[in-house]
Design a protein around this motif. Structure first.
Motif, PDB file in Angstrom:
ATOM      1  N   ALA A  29       0.841  -1.188   0.000  1.00 35.89           N
ATOM      2  CA  ALA A  29       0.000   0.000   0.000  1.00 35.89           C
ATOM      3  C   ALA A  29       0.880   1.243   0.000  1.00 35.89           C
ATOM      4  O   ALA A  29       1.896   1.302   0.674  1.00 35.89           O
ATOM      5  CB  ALA A  29      -0.914  -0.002   1.215  1.00 35.89           C
ATOM      6  N   LYS A  30       0.489   2.257  -0.754  1.00 43.17           N
ATOM      7  CA  LYS A  30       1.263   3.490  -0.814  1.00 43.17           C
ATOM      8  C   LYS A  30       0.363   4.664  -0.461  1.00 43.17           C
ATOM      9  O   LYS A  30      -0.870   4.555  -0.473  1.00 43.17           O
ATOM     10  CB  LYS A  30       1.851   3.674  -2.211  1.00 43.17           C
ATOM     11  CG  LYS A  30       0.814   3.626  -3.339  1.00 43.17           C
ATOM     12  CD  LYS A  30       1.500   3.668  -4.686  1.00 43.17           C
ATOM     13  CE  LYS A  30       0.466   3.575  -5.825  1.00 43.17           C
ATOM     14  NZ  LYS A  30       1.111   3.586  -7.141  1.00 43.17           N
ATOM     15  N   ASP A  31       1.004   5.813  -0.143  1.00 42.90           N
ATOM     16  CA  ASP A  31       0.217   6.982   0.259  1.00 42.90           C
ATOM     17  C   ASP A  31       0.120   8.028  -0.840  1.00 42.90           C
ATOM     18  O   ASP A  31      -0.575   9.025  -0.670  1.00 42.90           O
ATOM     19  CB  ASP A  31       0.801   7.613   1.525  1.00 42.90           C
ATOM     20  CG  ASP A  31       2.193   8.178   1.298  1.00 42.90           C
ATOM     21  OD1 ASP A  31       2.696   8.871   2.186  1.00 42.90           O
ATOM     22  OD2 ASP A  31       2.777   7.919   0.226  1.00 42.90           O
ATOM     23  N   GLY A  44      -8.408  -4.533  -4.934  1.00 43.91           N
ATOM     24  CA  GLY A  44      -8.047  -4.294  -3.546  1.00 43.91           C
ATOM     25  C   GLY A  44      -6.946  -3.278  -3.354  1.00 43.91           C
ATOM     26  O   GLY A  44      -6.499  -3.075  -2.223  1.00 43.91           O
ATOM     27  N   GLU A  45      -6.455  -2.616  -4.421  1.00 43.02           N
ATOM     28  CA  GLU A  45      -5.416  -1.616  -4.262  1.00 43.02           C
ATOM     29  C   GLU A  45      -6.006  -0.352  -3.631  1.00 43.02           C
ATOM     30  O   GLU A  45      -7.112   0.063  -3.965  1.00 43.02           O
ATOM     31  CB  GLU A  45      -4.771  -1.287  -5.606  1.00 43.02           C
ATOM     32  CG  GLU A  45      -4.012  -2.456  -6.208  1.00 43.02           C
ATOM     33  CD  GLU A  45      -3.323  -2.079  -7.508  1.00 43.02           C
ATOM     34  OE1 GLU A  45      -3.449  -0.913  -7.913  1.00 43.02           O
ATOM     35  OE2 GLU A  45      -2.673  -2.951  -8.105  1.00 43.02           O
ATOM     36  N   ILE A  46      -5.236   0.278  -2.721  1.00 41.38           N
ATOM     37  CA  ILE A  46      -5.713   1.444  -1.994  1.00 41.38           C
ATOM     38  C   ILE A  46      -4.590   2.449  -1.813  1.00 41.38           C
ATOM     39  O   ILE A  46      -3.423   2.127  -2.030  1.00 41.38           O
ATOM     40  CB  ILE A  46      -6.264   1.057  -0.595  1.00 41.38           C
ATOM     41  CG1 ILE A  46      -5.122   0.468   0.267  1.00 41.38           C
ATOM     42  CG2 ILE A  46      -7.437   0.090  -0.704  1.00 41.38           C
ATOM     43  CD1 ILE A  46      -5.509   0.214   1.709  1.00 41.38           C
ATOM     44  N   LEU A  47      -4.969   3.675  -1.425  1.00 43.25           N
ATOM     45  CA  LEU A  47      -4.015   4.649  -0.896  1.00 43.25           C
ATOM     46  C   LEU A  47      -4.118   4.586   0.625  1.00 43.25           C
ATOM     47  O   LEU A  47      -5.230   4.605   1.168  1.00 43.25           O
ATOM     48  CB  LEU A  47      -4.338   6.065  -1.361  1.00 43.25           C
ATOM     49  CG  LEU A  47      -3.875   6.513  -2.735  1.00 43.25           C
ATOM     50  CD1 LEU A  47      -4.159   8.001  -2.910  1.00 43.25           C
ATOM     51  CD2 LEU A  47      -2.409   6.237  -2.975  1.00 43.25           C
ATOM     52  N   GLU A  48      -2.975   4.505   1.305  1.00 43.33           N
ATOM     53  CA  GLU A  48      -2.988   4.421   2.759  1.00 43.33           C
ATOM     54  C   GLU A  48      -2.008   5.437   3.326  1.00 43.33           C
ATOM     55  O   GLU A  48      -0.873   5.546   2.858  1.00 43.33           O
ATOM     56  CB  GLU A  48      -2.596   3.010   3.199  1.00 43.33           C
ATOM     57  CG  GLU A  48      -2.721   2.791   4.699  1.00 43.33           C
ATOM     58  CD  GLU A  48      -2.451   1.336   5.078  1.00 43.33           C
ATOM     59  OE1 GLU A  48      -3.284   0.737   5.771  1.00 43.33           O
ATOM     60  OE2 GLU A  48      -1.402   0.803   4.651  1.00 43.33           O
ATOM     61  N   SER A  49      -2.451   6.230   4.319  1.00 39.40           N
ATOM     62  CA  SER A  49      -1.579   7.225   4.927  1.00 39.40           C
ATOM     63  C   SER A  49      -0.385   6.542   5.568  1.00 39.40           C
ATOM     64  O   SER A  49      -0.437   5.365   5.938  1.00 39.40           O
ATOM     65  CB  SER A  49      -2.342   8.046   5.967  1.00 39.40           C
ATOM     66  OG  SER A  49      -2.805   7.212   7.010  1.00 39.40           O
ATOM     67  N   ARG A  53      -3.464   5.007   9.464  1.00 36.36           N
ATOM     68  CA  ARG A  53      -4.738   5.314  10.127  1.00 36.36           C
ATOM     69  C   ARG A  53      -5.846   5.665   9.136  1.00 36.36           C
ATOM     70  O   ARG A  53      -7.024   5.649   9.500  1.00 36.36           O
ATOM     71  CB  ARG A  53      -4.551   6.477  11.109  1.00 36.36           C
ATOM     72  CG  ARG A  53      -3.494   6.240  12.183  1.00 36.36           C
ATOM     73  CD  ARG A  53      -3.832   5.079  13.081  1.00 36.36           C
ATOM     74  NE  ARG A  53      -5.018   5.282  13.867  1.00 36.36           N
ATOM     75  CZ  ARG A  53      -5.069   5.904  15.044  1.00 36.36           C
ATOM     76  NH1 ARG A  53      -3.950   6.403  15.541  1.00 36.36           N
ATOM     77  NH2 ARG A  53      -6.184   6.049  15.701  1.00 36.36           N
ATOM     78  N   TYR A  54      -5.489   6.008   7.897  1.00 39.65           N
ATOM     79  CA  TYR A  54      -6.501   6.417   6.922  1.00 39.65           C
ATOM     80  C   TYR A  54      -6.269   5.673   5.611  1.00 39.65           C
ATOM     81  O   TYR A  54      -5.134   5.384   5.220  1.00 39.65           O
ATOM     82  CB  TYR A  54      -6.438   7.936   6.683  1.00 39.65           C
ATOM     83  CG  TYR A  54      -6.782   8.743   7.899  1.00 39.65           C
ATOM     84  CD1 TYR A  54      -8.098   9.065   8.200  1.00 39.65           C
ATOM     85  CD2 TYR A  54      -5.779   9.189   8.759  1.00 39.65           C
ATOM     86  CE1 TYR A  54      -8.415   9.808   9.331  1.00 39.65           C
ATOM     87  CE2 TYR A  54      -6.084   9.931   9.897  1.00 39.65           C
ATOM     88  CZ  TYR A  54      -7.413  10.237  10.174  1.00 39.65           C
ATOM     89  OH  TYR A  54      -7.725  10.957  11.285  1.00 39.65           O
ATOM     90  N   ARG A  55      -7.393   5.384   4.927  1.00 40.06           N
ATOM     91  CA  ARG A  55      -7.335   4.689   3.638  1.00 40.06           C
ATOM     92  C   ARG A  55      -8.281   5.366   2.648  1.00 40.06           C
ATOM     93  O   ARG A  55      -9.386   5.776   3.016  1.00 40.06           O
ATOM     94  CB  ARG A  55      -7.737   3.217   3.811  1.00 40.06           C
ATOM     95  CG  ARG A  55      -6.869   2.466   4.793  1.00 40.06           C
ATOM     96  CD  ARG A  55      -7.209   0.995   4.867  1.00 40.06           C
ATOM     97  NE  ARG A  55      -8.572   0.749   5.293  1.00 40.06           N
ATOM     98  CZ  ARG A  55      -9.061  -0.444   5.610  1.00 40.06           C
ATOM     99  NH1 ARG A  55      -8.279  -1.511   5.527  1.00 40.06           N
ATOM    100  NH2 ARG A  55     -10.310  -0.594   5.993  1.00 40.06           N
TER     101      ARG A  55
END
Length: 601
Positions: A29-31, A44-49, A53-55
């Motif tokens: 996961a990347k921000d 299922g790919e996401i941006l994650e802080s 704590r945040y997606r």
């Protein structure tokens, strides 16, 4: 020596290897979503802080785009894209991508070519080469290459939004929109209602996302690092060559200034919001008004950081003026020289077209030179310094700038004076860009100022470097004599200033040409030299006129032998005060976005 070099080389590659290994250790996961990158949300790919704590992802039904707060084993939607909620048709979200034009676009299942909607659609000006980052406070921000925030989710909270750390309510001065939250939303939207047991955030079911494959991410990261390393080497080589060229120019012309290049691909760093300029000029009040140009007024302003600015405000609904505005931005943003006025930025917002320049306290040369109360400040040495400075600026435009520029409206009112009375050429609204091997151009749309136009341009629309040389020659004669060519009147001969100077020259009465207000002892040799150069510049045949390279050499080298000038153009023309000239904005003395009428307050 060789051993030491090898040790340094080994150390360098060890550092690079450690850096790549550290990056590869990061989870899938990347921000940050960079230019041309995309997230396959359906995989299922996401941006994650970075603090986990945040997606930023689509909800479990793939029907909404949300930001979730993660607490223990629970997650809650704290933001949703309102524009998508209001859409009449909402296909399941498949992919989100950041394109090169600065749009964060969302694509649905079954159609990867047409975006369903743009997350930052309300952004006033799209900035190319933007990236999206999910911060540790849950704010999704879009930033330019210079690091400036151009859009953020905190400015567009979803209905039922719960405040996250750093989120503010109120009026945004940048976007000029109200940031408020509603308490309830129709049941069709994603649930943002609070649940018991969460720390000030509602608790909902986990999204149940799958992690991206680490191997693929590592492959992309290693490839990107290698590409960046090679690109850095190429850039270093290019800059070394350019620096060598710049240093050579400075050695040849020690009075000039050529700054380091700006490698940005766009001009987003020059953009000013209308709100900031409006505040700086006290809402464009009359007290801040400096003057009135042909296509709009000019105002003095002061930014919040204390910097004083001059603002050209283009009249609305002026099609020709807008083209002039775009031309001036395109030209002057690429020019940097101590004898050219500095463009600080611009604004294109609503119906407003603004140019923001450095503020020069002494206004234009004509406002001092032709004002009986101020002309005494221009002593002989200062006048020669102004002539030489304008010559250096014009030489830069013709020969040493990145673009070959023909100004086409050079005159005393388009030369501004800074606090030390150093000249700066301004007003590039009518300028034309020439190709490297292009020698001249022609037009049916004659723009400029009678009295400064060369005969071939005024009569046939033909312009070249020699057209600017003619205008510069008129300026030399005006600065030396203190008289204006377009308003000169001699009751005995009824000639314009050019003809008057020519007659005094041929009769050997050189000192009668100089301004009578100059009480100091004037060097006859200098007066002879500068009038001589001015007459060479205003010769009727363009081929007889010198280039600006020749002019600079003539002014700076006392021992240089000068050719005998031929009879100048317009020497027999009666004063322009008694001549009927066409009256239209395209051929008046002030053009679209000029500050040539600036008056001191």
């Amino acid at each position: 020596m060789v051993s030491t070099s090898n040790n340094h080389l080994v150390t360098f590659f060890c550092i690079i290897a450690c850096f790549i290994a550290k990056i590869c250790a990061v989870s899938g996961a990347k921000d940050t979503l960079r230019i041309s990158e995309s997230l396959k949300l359906h995989n299922g790919e996401i941006l994650e802080s970075s603090n986990k704590r945040y997606r930023f992802l689509s909800d479990h039904s793939s029907s909404f785009l949300v930001i979730q707060f993660v607490y223990l084993n629970h997650s809650v939607n704290i933001w949703a894209a309102n524009d998508y909620l209001d859409a009449s048709s909402r296909p399941r979200i498949s992919t989100i991508s950041m394109n090169e034009s600065g749009r964060l676009e969302v694509y649905g299942h079954g159609n990867s070519d047409v975006a369903v909607f743009t997350v930052n659609s309300k952004q006033k000006v799209m900035i190319s080469k933007t990236r999206a980052t999910l911060l540790d406070n849950g704010n999704l921000v879009l930033t330019s290459r210079s690091g400036r925030t151009v859009w953020q989710s905190f400015d567009y909270p979803a209905d039922d939004t719960w405040l996250s750390s750093g989120m503010k309510l109120g009026i945004s001065l940048l976007s000029q929109r109200s940031t408020t939250c509603c308490l309830q939303r129709a049941a069709s939207g994603p649930s943002l209602a609070p649940s018991p047991g969460s720390p000030s955030f509602p608790v909902g079911p986990s999204g149940g996302r799958k992690e991206s494959k680490n191997s693929r991410v590592k492959f992309y990261v290693i490839g990107a690092c290698a590409g960046a390393f090679l690109a850095a080497l190429g850039l270093l080589y290019w800059r070394c060559k350019l620096r060598k060229r710049i240093l050579g120019y400075r050695r040849e012309h020690p009075g000039s200034e050529t700054p380091e290049p700006n490698d940005k691909g766009d001009d987003e760093s020059l953009f000013f919001s209308f709100t900031s300029v409006d505040i700086a000029t006290n809402h464009f009040s009359e007290e801040c008004k400096l003057g009135q140009g042909g296509f709009g007024p000019v105002y003095k302003g002061k930014l919040v950081n204390g910097l004083e600015i001059a603002v050209k405000r283009l009249n609305r609904m002026s099609g020709h003026g807008i083209e002039q505005f775009k031309n001036e931005v395109k030209v002057i943003s690429k020019l940097q020289h101590r004898n050219l006025v500095k463009l600080l930025g611009y604004c294109i917002e609503r119906e407003e077209r603004l140019l923001i320049y450095e503020y020069l306290p002494n206004n234009s040369l004509d406002s001092v030179l032709f004002d009986a109360a101020k002309r005494d400040t221009l002593d002989w040495k200062r006048r020669l310094k102004i002539i030489e400075g304008v010559a250096q600026g014009l030489l830069y435009l013709h020969k040493y700038s990145r673009l070959k520029i023909i100004h086409r409206d050079l005159k005393t009112s388009n030369v501004l004076l800074d606090a030390d009375l150093n000249p700066k050429i301004s007003d590039f609204g009518t300028a034309r860009i020439f190709g490297e091997n292009e020698m001249r151009g022609s037009t049916k749309n004659i723009v400029g100022t009678y009295g400064y136009m060369s005969p071939e341009y005024a009569m046939d629309g033909i312009f070249s470097e020699k057209s600017d040389v003619f205008s510069f020659g008129v300026m030399i004669l005006e600065i030396i004599s203190g008289k204006k060519n377009t308003s000169f009147y001699d009751s005995d001969r009824h000639l314009n200033l050019i003809g008057h100077v020519w007659d005094l020259w041929t009769e050997g009465r050189i000192l009668e040409i100089t301004d009578s207000c100059l009480d100091e002892t004037i060097s006859t040799r200098e007066a002879l030299q500068y009038v001589h150069v001015g007459l060479l510049c205003v010769q009727e045949n363009a081929a007889d006129r010198p280039t600006m390279s020749d002019v600079v050499s003539m002014l700076l080298k006392e021992s240089m032998v000068l050719a005998t000038p031929k009879r100048p153009a317009f020497a027999e023309i009666m004063t322009l005060n008694n001549t009927e000239l066409p009256q239209n904005p395209e051929s008046s003395s002030v053009n679209s976005v000029t500050i040539s009428d600036v008056q001191g307050r």
